[in-house]
Design a protein around this motif. Structure first.
Motif, PDB file in Angstrom:
ATOM      1  N   LYS A 158       0.819  -1.225   0.000  1.00  0.00           N
ATOM      2  CA  LYS A 158       0.000   0.000   0.000  1.00  0.00           C
ATOM      3  C   LYS A 158       0.847   1.268   0.000  1.00  0.00           C
ATOM      4  N   MET A 159       2.148   1.141  -0.261  1.00  0.00           N
ATOM      5  CA  MET A 159       2.986   2.331  -0.423  1.00  0.00           C
ATOM      6  C   MET A 159       2.852   2.833  -1.852  1.00  0.00           C
ATOM      7  N   SER A 160       2.930   4.140  -2.031  1.00  0.00           N
ATOM      8  CA  SER A 160       2.805   4.681  -3.382  1.00  0.00           C
ATOM      9  C   SER A 160       4.043   4.331  -4.201  1.00  0.00           C
ATOM     10  N   ILE A 161       3.851   4.186  -5.492  1.00  0.00           N
ATOM     11  CA  ILE A 161       4.967   3.882  -6.382  1.00  0.00           C
ATOM     12  C   ILE A 161       5.986   5.010  -6.347  1.00  0.00           C
ATOM     13  N   ASN A 162       5.501   6.234  -6.215  1.00  0.00           N
ATOM     14  CA  ASN A 162       6.416   7.376  -6.185  1.00  0.00           C
ATOM     15  C   ASN A 162       7.335   7.311  -4.965  1.00  0.00           C
ATOM     16  N   ASN A 163       6.797   6.960  -3.787  1.00  0.00           N
ATOM     17  CA  ASN A 163       7.636   6.846  -2.589  1.00  0.00           C
ATOM     18  C   ASN A 163       8.647   5.714  -2.728  1.00  0.00           C
ATOM     19  N   LEU A 164       8.226   4.609  -3.320  1.00  0.00           N
ATOM     20  CA  LEU A 164       9.151   3.495  -3.545  1.00  0.00           C
ATOM     21  C   LEU A 164      10.282   3.926  -4.474  1.00  0.00           C
ATOM     22  N   ARG A 165       9.906   4.653  -5.508  1.00  0.00           N
ATOM     23  CA  ARG A 165      10.909   5.120  -6.468  1.00  0.00           C
ATOM     24  C   ARG A 165      11.882   6.100  -5.808  1.00  0.00           C
ATOM     25  N   MET A 166      11.371   6.965  -4.941  1.00  0.00           N
ATOM     26  CA  MET A 166      12.227   7.947  -4.278  1.00  0.00           C
ATOM     27  C   MET A 166      13.176   7.289  -3.271  1.00  0.00           C
ATOM     28  N   ILE A 167      12.739   6.189  -2.649  1.00  0.00           N
ATOM     29  CA  ILE A 167      13.636   5.445  -1.755  1.00  0.00           C
ATOM     30  C   ILE A 167      14.792   4.873  -2.563  1.00  0.00           C
ATOM     31  N   GLU A 168      14.486   4.293  -3.713  1.00  0.00           N
ATOM     32  CA  GLU A 168      15.536   3.719  -4.555  1.00  0.00           C
ATOM     33  C   GLU A 168      16.479   4.797  -5.081  1.00  0.00           C
ATOM     34  N   ALA A 169      15.942   5.984  -5.321  1.00  0.00           N
ATOM     35  CA  ALA A 169      16.767   7.083  -5.825  1.00  0.00           C
ATOM     36  C   ALA A 169      17.438   7.860  -4.695  1.00  0.00           C
ATOM     37  N   GLU A 170      17.089   7.518  -3.442  1.00  0.00           N
ATOM     38  CA  GLU A 170      17.592   8.231  -2.263  1.00  0.00           C
ATOM     39  C   GLU A 170      17.286   9.725  -2.355  1.00  0.00           C
ATOM     40  N   ALA A 171      16.103  10.024  -2.849  1.00  0.00           N
ATOM     41  CA  ALA A 171      15.652  11.415  -2.930  1.00  0.00           C
ATOM     42  C   ALA A 171      14.953  11.749  -1.616  1.00  0.00           C
ATOM     43  N   TRP A 172      15.743  11.823  -0.554  1.00  0.00           N
ATOM     44  CA  TRP A 172      15.200  11.936   0.801  1.00  0.00           C
ATOM     45  C   TRP A 172      14.321  13.163   0.991  1.00  0.00           C
ATOM     46  N   GLY A 173      14.662  14.251   0.340  1.00  0.00           N
ATOM     47  CA  GLY A 173      13.910  15.481   0.524  1.00  0.00           C
ATOM     48  C   GLY A 173      12.488  15.421   0.012  1.00  0.00           C
ATOM     49  N   THR A 174      12.192  14.453  -0.840  1.00  0.00           N
ATOM     50  CA  THR A 174      10.845  14.338  -1.402  1.00  0.00           C
ATOM     51  C   THR A 174       9.987  13.331  -0.644  1.00  0.00           C
ATOM     52  N   LEU A 175      10.580  12.666   0.354  1.00  0.00           N
ATOM     53  CA  LEU A 175       9.868  11.629   1.102  1.00  0.00           C
ATOM     54  C   LEU A 175       9.245  12.195   2.380  1.00  0.00           C
ATOM     55  N   PRO A 176       8.269  11.488   2.952  1.00  0.00           N
ATOM     56  CA  PRO A 176       7.616  11.954   4.186  1.00  0.00           C
ATOM     57  C   PRO A 176       8.585  11.995   5.365  1.00  0.00           C
TER      58      PRO A 176
END
Length: 242
Positions: free
Chosen positions: A184-202
Motif C-alpha cells: 500500500k505504499m505509493s509507487i512514487n515513494n518506492l521510487r524515491m527510496i531507490e533514488a535516495e531522494a530523501w527530501g521528497t519523502l515523508p
C-alpha cells in the motif's frame, strides 16, 4: 522487456503516467508534470541512475502518452485498443485451459491402462510398479523463489543503498507496482527510496516504516537495510535529519 525503475517501456499510457482510465484532463496534466519533474535532466532523484539515452527514451515515451491521453479523440481510439486486449487474453486462456484438460484426460487414460497392466502382472505373482510421488515442499511459490534469489545474491558484508535495492529488485523480476499493491505504499515513494531522494519523502517516522516494508517484501534483513539507509539519509540531510 526493458524496465525503467519500475516502469516497463511496453506499459500502456495510463500506467506510464500512473493514472486510471477514468482520469480527467486535470489529473492527466498533473501526473504528466510530476513525471516530467522526476525524470528531468536536472532532477537529483535520477542523477547517476540512467544514461542520457535512457532518460531521453523514457521522456519521449511519456510525451507520447500525454499527447494521446490529453486529446479526447485520440484517447477514445487508444482506449479501444486497450479494451480489445482482455478479449484476446480470455481467448488465449480458454485455449490454454482446454489444452490442459485434454492433457489431463490423456494422462488419465494412460494411468488407467498402466494400472490394469500392473494388476494383471500382480495376478501372475509380480508386484505392481511403484508410483513415485513428488517430495513434500517441492513446489515453491514464485514470490518465495524471488526472495531466495535476492538473499543468495547479497554478500554478507554488503552495504545497502537505494540504487542497490533497485538493482536487487530488478534482477529478481519484481515490479514496483507489485510491491505497491502488497504494501500500500505509493509507487512514487518506492521510487524515491531507490533514488535516495530523501527530501521528497515523508517525515522520518514514516520513512522508517516504508524502508522496513520494502526490505521485508524483498526478503532482506530489514534491520540491516534500515540501518544502512538511515546512515545515508543522515549524511544527505545533515543537521535536519532527525
Amino acid at each position: 522487456m526493458k524496465t525503467f525503475k519500475g516502469k516497463s517501456l511496453s506499459q500502456n499510457y495510463y500506467d506510464l503516467l500512473e493514472v486510471g482510465m477514468g482520469a480527467d484532463e486535470e489529473e492527466i496534466r498533473r501526473a504528466y508534470d510530476r513525471i516530467k519533474q522526476i525524470y528531468s535532466e536536472s532532477s537529483l532523484a535520477t542523477y547517476g541512475l540512467y544514461t542520457p539515452n535512457e532518460l531521453r527514451e523514457f521522456r519521449e515515451r511519456v510525451e507520447q502518452a500525454f499527447r494521446v491521453l490529453i486529446d479526447a479523440e485520440n484517447r477514445r481510439e487508444y482506449d479501444k485498443t486497450l479494451m480489445s486486449e482482455p478479449v484476446k487474453k480470455a481467448k488465449r486462456l480458454q485455449i490454454a485451459v482446454a489444452a490442459k484438460e485434454d492433457g489431463a484426460e490423456t494422462r488419465g487414460e494412460t494411468a488407467s491402462q498402466t494400472e490394469r497392466a500392473n494388476a494383471g502382472s500382480a495376478g501372475e505373482g509380480m508386484r505392481p510398479a511403484a508410483v513415485q510421488k513428488d517430495a513434500p515442499g517441492k513446489t515453491t511459490a514464485p514470490k518465495a523463489v524471488k526472495r531466495e534469489q535476492i538473499r543468495q545474491s547479497v554478500p554478507e558484508d554488503a552495504k545497502f543503498t537505494g540504487p542497490y535495492l533497485a538493482q536487487l529488485r530488478e534482477q529478481a523480476g519484481i515490479d514496483l507496482h507489485e510491491i505497491s499493491a502488497q504494501t500500500k505504499m505509493s509507487i512514487n515513494n518506492l521510487r524515491m527510496i531507490e533514488a535516495e531522494a530523501w527530501g521528497t519523502l515523508p517525515a522520518l517516522v514514516y520513512l522508517r516504516s516504508f524502508i522496513i516494508q520494502y526490505a521485508r517484501y524483498l526478503g532482506l534483513d530489514e534491520k540491516r537495510v534500515l540501518a544502512d539507509l538511515l546512515v545515508r539519509y543522515r549524511e544527505a540531510r545533515g543537521p535536519d535529519a532527525d
